[in-house]
Write a protein that holds these residues in place. Sequence first.
Motif: not given
Length: 519
Positions: A220-249
């Motif tokens: 589960t990723t949070l950004r600016d105090g809000k929930t961005v979303g929850t993903v199954v780890t095996a169905e995502t990548t480190s790059a996608e998680l980083a993008r969710q964290m900061v709002g950009r690649s």
Amino acid sequence: MTSEPDATPRIDTATPAVSMRGITKAFVGVVANDRVDLDVAVGEVHALLGENGAGKSTLSNILTGLYHPDAGTVRLYGKEVSFASPRDAIDAGVAMVHQHFRQVTKFTVAENFLLGSRGPFDAKGASERIRALGAEYGLEVDPDANVWELSVGEQQRVEILKALDRKAKILILDEPTAVLTPQEADALFATMRRMAEDGRSVVFISHKLHEVMKVSDRVTTLRDGKTVGTVVTAETTSAELARQMVGRSVVFNADDTENRPEVDPDRVVLDVQGLSAVGVRPQSSPKEVSLQVHAGEVLAICGVSGNGQRELAAAIYGIRRRTSGTVSVNGVRSTGRGPRESTRLGLAFIPEDRLRTGLSPSLPVHANLALKGYRRAPMSSGPFLKHRVIRAHAEQLVQRFGIKTPSIDTPTRVLSGGNVQKVLLAREIGDTPHVLIASTPTRGLDVGAIETVRALLMEAARGGTGVLLITEDLDEAMALAHRMVVMFEGRIAGEFTRGHYDIEQIGLLMGGHGPEASA
């Protein structure tokens, strides 16, 4: 070593162990959690990601009874709960292992184990439970040892064993690998998986994306105090998680050989020979340390926290008294008379505590940017400061280093962690020093700020500055450094060159095991 998560995690999502809905918590001027949702299943390792200030700590503090939410509900196994204190949370089976352990170092493991418990003070019974739980979960530790005698990894085991002894069914681990060797981290991951297999739920707070990918079932990723979303780890990548964290690649290719700083082998900018100093503890006292840094080179010093890295940096810079040895900067011997001399020789320093040691937090940005140069021209003439020059200098550095601040008159303490670090970097490397000592320069920063700080360090090296990087993050060291040395109990335990990094051997040396290695 732990295995990668399966494509379909074997977890029961029907009735979550933890269900937090619409959690809102505001402090003066800040909404830390804004209608946050979090579901943690029975028998899963659930990673919680987010930048500094994203709301992870506040959410954890609500779940453990330290804070009460302004709005929203918390349910455990389908039943709504409201905790008035951490004791209520512990009684309900929720426990947290904090990044900074809460132990009495002069007490034994068994004595610490009993602190806060409601039963009789039975050290013998505690010792038996420690041994039994340690054997069951691979967390062996001597119950009769004093805590100060233990490694940091063993101290962490004590905290986890305490939680397990108190029947915790939901365990929150806050940055648990920050002070561990790679081998200790792998052992912890195996323990986390074992706890999940036993039906416990583990919430894993970490900024190390490769670890999240390695051990968690969902994220589960949070950004600016809000929930961005929850993903199954095996169905995502480190790059996608980083993008969710900061709002950009986020792109940082430290292995780009085309742009890697070129080392001048004929120019030694830092020469340390036989340096010893008094540390906080005997284990953290630098002992006869010898090393060299060349122009354009990044030399990383790695080790578990408390093995003398911080004291070594302070002794080189002149803020800790040297008991023996020599330090030379660009061929000129330092007398160890303090930071003013070090600055004059061309030595710059990014301390571990950027706000309390590196900067004056209440001063405005322009004043902090002038702290090293205000005594001489062009910022001053005799005893008189040239405020127009100081302000122009600050505006130029703010622009050059991309410091985000309302104005140069803003108190430095109100800036984000990444921008505070940029202020410090701008001041220290703005005039291209011969040597930059950077002590854990990315600690506590989010992914985007880490990317920026690392890029600034590499830019300094490309300009001919020798960088002495002190870090506990092996991934960072391997990404940035031309060479790496390992410290254990104040001594250099081994040296490795780029292309010959042996993560297993490095980890053994960090833990005080294995012969000295070099490559």
